[in-house]
Design a protein around this motif. Sequence first.
Motif, PDB file in Angstrom:
ATOM      1  N   ASP A 178       0.785  -1.226   0.145  1.00 29.98           N
ATOM      2  CA  ASP A 178       0.004  -0.059   0.155  1.00 29.98           C
ATOM      3  C   ASP A 178       0.809   1.220   0.033  1.00 29.98           C
ATOM      4  N   ALA A 179       2.225   1.067   0.236  1.00 31.51           N
ATOM      5  CA  ALA A 179       3.071   2.192   0.205  1.00 31.51           C
ATOM      6  C   ALA A 179       3.922   2.429  -0.949  1.00 31.51           C
ATOM      7  N   MET A 191      10.310  -8.154  -9.197  1.00 28.22           N
ATOM      8  CA  MET A 191       9.181  -8.778  -8.862  1.00 28.22           C
ATOM      9  C   MET A 191       7.771  -7.759  -9.229  1.00 28.22           C
ATOM     10  N   ALA A 192       6.861  -8.529  -9.448  1.00 26.33           N
ATOM     11  CA  ALA A 192       5.695  -7.982  -9.491  1.00 26.33           C
ATOM     12  C   ALA A 192       4.990  -7.160  -8.598  1.00 26.33           C
ATOM     13  N   SER A 193       4.379  -6.259  -8.695  1.00 28.54           N
ATOM     14  CA  SER A 193       3.727  -5.378  -7.611  1.00 28.54           C
ATOM     15  C   SER A 193       2.087  -5.102  -7.901  1.00 28.54           C
ATOM     16  N   LEU A 194       1.407  -5.369  -6.943  1.00 28.42           N
ATOM     17  CA  LEU A 194       0.255  -4.957  -6.731  1.00 28.42           C
ATOM     18  C   LEU A 194      -0.139  -3.914  -5.462  1.00 28.42           C
ATOM     19  N   GLY A 195      -0.541  -2.845  -5.969  1.00 29.80           N
ATOM     20  CA  GLY A 195      -0.752  -1.728  -5.161  1.00 29.80           C
ATOM     21  C   GLY A 195      -2.036  -1.711  -4.736  1.00 29.80           C
ATOM     22  N   GLY A 200      -7.214   6.682  -1.210  1.00 34.95           N
ATOM     23  CA  GLY A 200      -7.232   7.583  -2.495  1.00 34.95           C
ATOM     24  C   GLY A 200      -6.066   7.975  -2.869  1.00 34.95           C
ATOM     25  N   ASP A 201      -4.968   7.075  -2.665  1.00 35.19           N
ATOM     26  CA  ASP A 201      -3.520   7.542  -3.222  1.00 35.19           C
ATOM     27  C   ASP A 201      -3.045   6.540  -4.348  1.00 35.19           C
ATOM     28  N   ALA A 202      -4.180   6.153  -5.246  1.00 35.03           N
ATOM     29  CA  ALA A 202      -3.705   5.376  -6.478  1.00 35.03           C
ATOM     30  C   ALA A 202      -2.748   6.057  -7.071  1.00 35.03           C
ATOM     31  N   ALA A 203      -2.604   7.242  -7.386  1.00 33.60           N
ATOM     32  CA  ALA A 203      -1.823   8.106  -8.438  1.00 33.60           C
ATOM     33  C   ALA A 203      -0.438   7.888  -7.874  1.00 33.60           C
ATOM     34  N   LEU A 204      -0.181   8.026  -6.334  1.00 32.92           N
ATOM     35  CA  LEU A 204       1.255   7.699  -5.694  1.00 32.92           C
ATOM     36  C   LEU A 204       1.597   6.316  -6.144  1.00 32.92           C
ATOM     37  N   ALA A 207       2.523   6.191  -9.726  1.00 39.16           N
ATOM     38  CA  ALA A 207       3.808   6.791 -10.112  1.00 39.16           C
ATOM     39  C   ALA A 207       5.015   5.913  -9.637  1.00 39.16           C
ATOM     40  N   ALA A 208       4.792   5.164  -8.541  1.00 36.09           N
ATOM     41  CA  ALA A 208       6.051   4.625  -8.065  1.00 36.09           C
ATOM     42  C   ALA A 208       6.087   3.179  -8.923  1.00 36.09           C
ATOM     43  N   GLY A 209       5.195   2.770  -9.737  1.00 34.02           N
ATOM     44  CA  GLY A 209       5.454   1.808 -10.912  1.00 34.02           C
ATOM     45  C   GLY A 209       4.840   0.508 -10.381  1.00 34.02           C
TER      46      GLY A 209
END
Length: 241
Positions: A178-179, A191-195, A200-204, A207-209
């Motif tokens: 989540d960070a 590694m693959a990443s799931l955010g 409400g911080d989807a854009a962050l 942006a982190a990839g």
Amino acid sequence: MTRILRAAIFDVDGVLVDSPHEQAWREALAGFADPAGLTTAFYQSHVAGKRRQEGAWAVLEHLGGAGATAHAAAYAERKQALIDRLIAEGRFVAFPDAIRLAVGLKEAGLRLALASSSKNADAMLARVSLPDGRTLLSLFDADLSGRDVPRGKPDPALFLLAAEAVGVPPGQCVVVEDAPAGIEAARAGGMASLGIARLGDAALLRAAGADLVVTSLDQLDLAALGGGMLRARAVTEAAHA
């Protein structure tokens, strides 16, 4: 993205449980800086996912004024005493969507690991009961939470140790975070990443990839994951799940 995914590595705070860490950081700040400055947006951008001392330094560097970072150790110690008390009081809840995802991945045959910078992660998960009587902690094949590493997230060291602990190459692991710092660490480790954007911080996270960002872990297409695809389910399907 298509790859074989054989393991899932979970952060804890904000992913599996709604923990009191942010509250503890804010309340402990009194006397060091104005607690009002430690907003949720600030916490997500500067503190979430980092080790305790690094988090304390980041807060005081931005909010404490000249010379404030000299008090980082005292601030971190006060925060830890507060978080220990809040957890002992049961002041946290597990996210139902996260429990469903962890159970679903386990049933699908993936290896599961915990890799949080928090040293309190296992204490929380051991207090969460599943419908069959097991604890949430018992689902995981390895627990690297709180492990001392030379550098914290966004360095991938903790995630790489987690991959090694479950015997799966980094390229076959997906990290659930989540960070932004955790997403960056996953990318750095190959590694693959799931955010999971609960605040409400989807854009962050994008942006982190992050390879995929969702607002509920129920949106993940588990069937596609089995085929190596990290994608969300169709909106209509997710709505009727």
